[in-house]
Design a protein around this motif. Structure first.
Motif, PDB file in Angstrom:
ATOM      1  N   SER A  71      20.329 -17.777  26.335  1.00  0.00           N
ATOM      2  CA  SER A  71      18.904 -17.526  26.095  1.00  0.00           C
ATOM      3  C   SER A  71      18.715 -16.183  25.399  1.00  0.00           C
ATOM      4  O   SER A  71      19.548 -15.293  25.537  1.00  0.00           O
ATOM      5  N   LEU A  72      17.608 -16.078  24.693  1.00  0.00           N
ATOM      6  CA  LEU A  72      17.251 -14.760  24.159  1.00  0.00           C
ATOM      7  C   LEU A  72      16.603 -13.991  25.306  1.00  0.00           C
ATOM      8  O   LEU A  72      15.626 -14.466  25.903  1.00  0.00           O
ATOM      9  N   VAL A  73      17.163 -12.855  25.638  1.00  0.00           N
ATOM     10  CA  VAL A  73      16.639 -12.073  26.766  1.00  0.00           C
ATOM     11  C   VAL A  73      15.841 -10.893  26.213  1.00  0.00           C
ATOM     12  O   VAL A  73      16.340 -10.153  25.349  1.00  0.00           O
ATOM     13  N   ILE A  74      14.621 -10.767  26.683  1.00  0.00           N
ATOM     14  CA  ILE A  74      13.751  -9.690  26.187  1.00  0.00           C
ATOM     15  C   ILE A  74      13.286  -8.834  27.366  1.00  0.00           C
ATOM     16  O   ILE A  74      12.931  -9.350  28.418  1.00  0.00           O
ATOM     17  N   HIS A  75      13.351  -7.537  27.160  1.00  0.00           N
ATOM     18  CA  HIS A  75      13.034  -6.583  28.237  1.00  0.00           C
ATOM     19  C   HIS A  75      11.972  -5.615  27.762  1.00  0.00           C
ATOM     20  O   HIS A  75      12.059  -5.096  26.653  1.00  0.00           O
ATOM     21  N   ASN A  76      10.944  -5.394  28.593  1.00  0.00           N
ATOM     22  CA  ASN A  76       9.903  -4.445  28.200  1.00  0.00           C
ATOM     23  C   ASN A  76      10.210  -3.060  28.772  1.00  0.00           C
ATOM     24  O   ASN A  76      11.039  -2.928  29.673  1.00  0.00           O
ATOM     25  N   ASN A  77       9.596  -2.063  28.232  1.00  0.00           N
ATOM     26  CA  ASN A  77       9.645  -0.723  28.821  1.00  0.00           C
ATOM     27  C   ASN A  77      11.070  -0.268  29.134  1.00  0.00           C
ATOM     28  O   ASN A  77      11.408   0.073  30.263  1.00  0.00           O
ATOM     29  N   SER A  78      11.918  -0.291  28.102  1.00  0.00           N
ATOM     30  CA  SER A  78      13.355  -0.058  28.305  1.00  0.00           C
ATOM     31  C   SER A  78      13.679   1.428  28.396  1.00  0.00           C
ATOM     32  O   SER A  78      13.944   2.071  27.384  1.00  0.00           O
ATOM     33  N   ALA A  79      13.678   1.942  29.605  1.00  0.00           N
ATOM     34  CA  ALA A  79      13.976   3.364  29.798  1.00  0.00           C
ATOM     35  C   ALA A  79      15.476   3.556  29.992  1.00  0.00           C
ATOM     36  O   ALA A  79      15.933   3.951  31.053  1.00  0.00           O
ATOM     37  N   PHE A  80      16.241   3.266  28.963  1.00  0.00           N
ATOM     38  CA  PHE A  80      17.693   3.394  29.091  1.00  0.00           C
ATOM     39  C   PHE A  80      18.144   4.822  28.846  1.00  0.00           C
ATOM     40  O   PHE A  80      17.650   5.488  27.940  1.00  0.00           O
ATOM     41  N   LEU A  81      19.120   5.229  29.640  1.00  0.00           N
ATOM     42  CA  LEU A  81      19.838   6.442  29.280  1.00  0.00           C
ATOM     43  C   LEU A  81      20.742   6.051  28.114  1.00  0.00           C
ATOM     44  O   LEU A  81      21.161   4.889  28.005  1.00  0.00           O
ATOM     45  N   PHE A  82      21.080   6.978  27.258  1.00  0.00           N
ATOM     46  CA  PHE A  82      21.852   6.624  26.068  1.00  0.00           C
ATOM     47  C   PHE A  82      23.232   6.080  26.430  1.00  0.00           C
ATOM     48  O   PHE A  82      23.762   5.201  25.762  1.00  0.00           O
ATOM     49  N   LYS A  83      23.813   6.597  27.520  1.00  0.00           N
ATOM     50  CA  LYS A  83      25.134   6.092  27.901  1.00  0.00           C
ATOM     51  C   LYS A  83      25.024   4.650  28.407  1.00  0.00           C
ATOM     52  O   LYS A  83      25.958   3.873  28.290  1.00  0.00           O
ATOM     53  N   GLU A  84      23.859   4.285  28.978  1.00  0.00           N
ATOM     54  CA  GLU A  84      23.647   2.894  29.388  1.00  0.00           C
ATOM     55  C   GLU A  84      23.489   2.005  28.164  1.00  0.00           C
ATOM     56  O   GLU A  84      23.974   0.879  28.131  1.00  0.00           O
ATOM     57  N   PHE A  85      22.812   2.505  27.145  1.00  0.00           N
ATOM     58  CA  PHE A  85      22.561   1.728  25.927  1.00  0.00           C
ATOM     59  C   PHE A  85      23.878   1.309  25.282  1.00  0.00           C
ATOM     60  O   PHE A  85      23.985   0.226  24.709  1.00  0.00           O
ATOM     61  N   ARG A  86      24.888   2.171  25.408  1.00  0.00           N
ATOM     62  CA  ARG A  86      26.189   1.873  24.793  1.00  0.00           C
ATOM     63  C   ARG A  86      26.799   0.586  25.350  1.00  0.00           C
ATOM     64  O   ARG A  86      27.604  -0.052  24.693  1.00  0.00           O
ATOM     65  N   ASP A  87      26.431   0.222  26.591  1.00  0.00           N
ATOM     66  CA  ASP A  87      27.052  -0.945  27.233  1.00  0.00           C
ATOM     67  C   ASP A  87      26.156  -2.181  27.254  1.00  0.00           C
ATOM     68  O   ASP A  87      26.479  -3.152  27.927  1.00  0.00           O
ATOM     69  N   LEU A  88      25.033  -2.142  26.559  1.00  0.00           N
ATOM     70  CA  LEU A  88      24.131  -3.299  26.615  1.00  0.00           C
ATOM     71  C   LEU A  88      24.708  -4.482  25.839  1.00  0.00           C
ATOM     72  O   LEU A  88      25.418  -4.305  24.859  1.00  0.00           O
ATOM     73  N   PRO A  89      24.365  -5.707  26.276  1.00  0.00           N
ATOM     74  CA  PRO A  89      24.899  -6.890  25.587  1.00  0.00           C
ATOM     75  C   PRO A  89      24.286  -7.087  24.195  1.00  0.00           C
ATOM     76  O   PRO A  89      23.115  -6.769  23.981  1.00  0.00           O
ATOM     77  N   ASP A  90      25.085  -7.597  23.310  1.00  0.00           N
ATOM     78  CA  ASP A  90      24.648  -7.884  21.938  1.00  0.00           C
ATOM     79  C   ASP A  90      23.519  -8.921  21.964  1.00  0.00           C
ATOM     80  O   ASP A  90      23.586  -9.892  22.708  1.00  0.00           O
ATOM     81  N   GLY A  91      22.505  -8.712  21.150  1.00  0.00           N
ATOM     82  CA  GLY A  91      21.419  -9.691  21.046  1.00  0.00           C
ATOM     83  C   GLY A  91      20.291  -9.479  22.042  1.00  0.00           C
ATOM     84  O   GLY A  91      19.290 -10.198  22.021  1.00  0.00           O
ATOM     85  N   PHE A  92      20.418  -8.491  22.904  1.00  0.00           N
ATOM     86  CA  PHE A  92      19.402  -8.179  23.916  1.00  0.00           C
ATOM     87  C   PHE A  92      18.219  -7.494  23.217  1.00  0.00           C
ATOM     88  O   PHE A  92      18.399  -6.544  22.464  1.00  0.00           O
TER      89      PHE A  92
END
Lengths: 277, 433
Positions: free
Chosen positions: B261-282
């Motif tokens: 599925s296409l996963v969509i997330h609102n209000n993404s308060a990611f730390l930059f180190k967390e962003f590095r590990d996010l899944p492709d297409g998110f």
């Protein structure tokens, strides 16, 4: 986690509210070790690090808490025991922040290394199967220790009658320390091996202790078999609710607990104890 | 013999010259106090502190330093009084009263939790303390009440859901089925309500096949992911945060949720180190244009300076853009309102003068131009930023791709209209590109 909680209660007769913090300490130590020394070239090292973290936390924090604090309130009113363990909970919560800060630790590599398996057309992560295996092995080992070793027999005698055991030459305070340490290792083991499934943040100990209490209340305080059955019932209740009645997800766990307590206040495997006068 | 008078002259010049930063101090307004005491209330402990509260605190440290380096506000230096927001609502309200009565703050900037943003304004009105809500999202603050002394310098959560719906229809116009996975409390419920209602207004044939409500910080989402894998929706919308967000990312990735599925997330308060590990297409969304290259540090000197100051002070950016950019917006709003009031009155302004200057104010910030456009001029509107996480194989790191910025007037209702009413009315008057 629940096995440790119920085991500790079974021996030292103190409901340890800080048990969740031992879980949290295990989770932090496990995640920290994996982030620092885990290597994708040797995945098995990550699992060994998680195990080492649990043992380290258990054998250091366990005796420390038991000798410094709990030993002073054995046999005292339950209110004092609860207040003491609640104080330890708050202290450890801040100790965690002092040592690891407030940023989340995210060490999901051990979870990812296990990949997934396909069952009934749905992909399941392999890691929870490992956790189930660890829980089963831990349960069997604990049962073997209690029923087949000298330490286990002494433990049972202390649980049954502290005074008589002491009169027979058993070093009861030492047994208490060992039992509490074993319970601490179980809690830390739970924390360390569940850490790769989510980010480790301040407050996770308090979150997990609530469900653990539900598990041991269903199974019966002091019963390891009861804790296993309680955990199974809670897991099944949640999964069934999520699939059939998502709105009742959280409610389902406590509904089961309420029903069990209504008909068996001592829990499914708990024993009614005669009050000593 | 010639050396001595020359050295004396140089020494005299050096002594008489003020330090570089104070060479062009802001003129001190008549009747100005010795200092401007600002209560800064943010989450310094608890599960939301790392991704929201601490970045906001760092941003406050860096930006107050900048304002003071430049001579303060109207020649008056800011003295921050830091307070932890963690704890139950009654404790937070008691802390607000303490700030006003004991710490004698001139104003309060604070509050990440929506519950606190609902609880504090009534006390702020009672005590007549200028209060700037900097980060919380609930639409209720100004859509269900009116306040004189309370402002919010960040957009409310309406733009999270409306932006998500608009981005989704641009990225996947043939979407037929959606599912929701949101934490079971006000934030999760509101997020889902706004998104699903907006999407169905924009594309009425979309069907909701599943709505799941895990407990806050449940951690293990195995059962929910199994349910979503069997329901097979085209799109999954979620608003999870904290440990639940990390769980769905790692557990969902291993189990193929992001492939299905296409996963969509609102209000993404990611730390930059967390962003590095996010899944492709998110697909991730931001309440405001807060990203290292959006709006654009090359064109926005305040954004450039913000990044530089944080990096110099902390060795890295101030943390997740959500809390940090919003904190700077609040400080910029306060500074601009005070300066406007000083200019209008010709003296140090009273709190009523500042309130008057703050209403419908527009000011520059690292996030771009912010307008206090709705809520009777007390509520800011911001652009909505959405993008898709993509692994850049050359740099072997995640980048934000297919970026879209929806202008503030495309995702915010006009002044005086409630968000859900605006959606139901078909986004009347929306100014979208």
């Amino acid at each position: 986690m629940s096995a440790g909680l119920t085991f500790t209660y079974g021996v030292v007769r103190i409901l340890n509210l800080a048990h969740g913090n031992l879980y949290a300490l295990g989770a932090y130590m496990g995640a920290w070790l994996v982030l620092g020394w885990g290597s994708s070239a040797m995945p098995v090292l990550s699992y060994l690090l998680l195990f080492a973290a649990a043992v380290f936390i258990g054998v250091t924090a366990g005796p420390l808490i038991e000798r410094l604090f709990l030993r002073r309130v054995y046999g005292k009113e339950e209110e004092i025991q609860i207040l003491l363990t609640f104080s330890i909970l708050l202290i450890l919560e801040d100790v965690i922040k002092l040592v690891w800060g407030v940023s989340p630790l995210f060490a999901d590599k051990p979870y990812i290394y296990m990949g997934h398996v396909r069952l009934g057309g749905v992909d399941y992560a392999g890691y929870p199967f490992l956790l189930t295996g660890i829980a089963v092995v831990t349960g069997i080992l604990l049962w073997l220790v209690v029923t087949r070793t000298r330490f286990g027999k002494v433990l049972v005698s202390v649980i049954t009658d502290r005074e008589v055991s002491s009169a027979l030459g058993v070093n009861v305070p030492r047994i208490y320390t060992l039992a509490f340490t074993l319970g601490a290792v179980f809690a830390a083991l739970g924390g360390a091996f569940t850490a790769p499934m989510f980010s480790v943040v301040p407050g996770i100990g308090a979150e997990v202790i609530v469900v653990s209490f539900a598990v041991v209340a269903i199974g019966g305080l002091g019963s390891i078999g009861g804790a296993a059955l309680g955990a199974l019932l809670v897991g099944l209740a949640r999964a069934t609710a999520v699939h059939l009645f998502p709105e009742l997800d959280v409610f389902a766990i406590y509904l089961i607990m309420a029903l069990v307590l209504l008909f068996r206040p001592q829990g499914l495997f708990g024993q009614v104890q005669a009050r000593r006068i | 013999m010639m050396k001595t008078p020359l050295l004396s002259v140089i020494a005299l010049i050096a002594v008489l010259s003020p330090p570089a930063a104070a060479q062009t101090p802001a003129p001190r307004a008549a009747g100005a106090p010795k200092e401007l005491r600002v209560g800064i209330v943010t989450l310094l402990s608890g599960p939301a502190s790392s991704t929201f509260g601490i970045p906001a605190k760092k941003a406050a440290d860096a930006w107050v330093e900048k304002i003071n380096d430049e001579g303060g506000i109207g020649g008056v230096k800011i003295v921050p009084v830091l307070t932890d927001e963690a704890g139950p609502g009654d404790k937070v309200v008691a802390e607000f009263r303490r700030l006003a009565a004991d710490e004698k703050v001139d104003l309060v900037i604070g509050y990440i939790s929506s519950a606190n943003c609902v609880a504090v304004p009534a006390v702020a009105e009672e005590l007549k303390v200028l209060t700037v809500l900097f980060d919380c999202g609930t639409t209720r603050v100004f859509e269900e009440a009116k306040y004189k002394y309370v402002f919010r310098t960040a957009a409310h959560t309406g733009i999270d859901g409306i932006g998500a719906a608009r981005y989704l229809l641009a990225a996947k116009p043939d979407v037929k089925t959606i599912a929701g996975l949101n934490q079971d409390y006000a934030w999760g419920r509101d997020s889902w309500e706004i998104f699903s209602r907006a999407l169905r207004k924009l594309k009425p044939d979309v069907q909701v096949v599943e709505t799941l409500w895990p407990k806050l910080f449940q951690g293990d989402l195995s059962a929910e992911i199994s349910k979503l894998l069997t329901a097979k929706p085209d799109v999954i919308f979620h608003s999870l945060w904290g440990t639940d967000l990390a769980s769905v990312n790692s557990q969902g990735r291993v189990r193929g949720l992001f492939r299905q599925s296409l996963v969509i997330h609102n209000n993404s308060a990611f730390l930059f180190k967390e962003f590095r590990d996010l899944p492709d297409g998110f697909v991730v969304g931001f309440r405001g244009t807060h990203w290292p290259d959006v709006p654009d540090p090359a064109r926005n000197p305040l954004q450039k300076e913000f990044i530089e100051r944080c990096t110099k002070k902390f060795g890295e950016p101030c943390g997740s853009p959500h809390g940090s950019y919003h904190m700077v917006q609040a400080l910029q709003g306060v500074k601009t309102a005070y300066e406007k009031a000083i200019k209008a009155t010709g003296r140090w302004p009273s709190v009523d003068d500042v309130v008057k200057a703050f209403e419908y104010l527009e000011f520059d910030s690292p996030s771009g131009r912010i307008a206090m456009g709705v809520g009777g001029g007390h509520q800011a509107i911001e652009d909505s930023l959405y993008g898709t996480v993509k692994l850049d194989p050359q740099r072997n790191q995640n980048v934000l791709s297919s970026v879209r910025v929806f202008p503030a007037k495309c995702v915010n209702p006009p002044d005086g209209v409630k968000t859900l009413d605006w959606i139901d009315q078909g986004f009347r008057g929306a100014q979208c590109p």
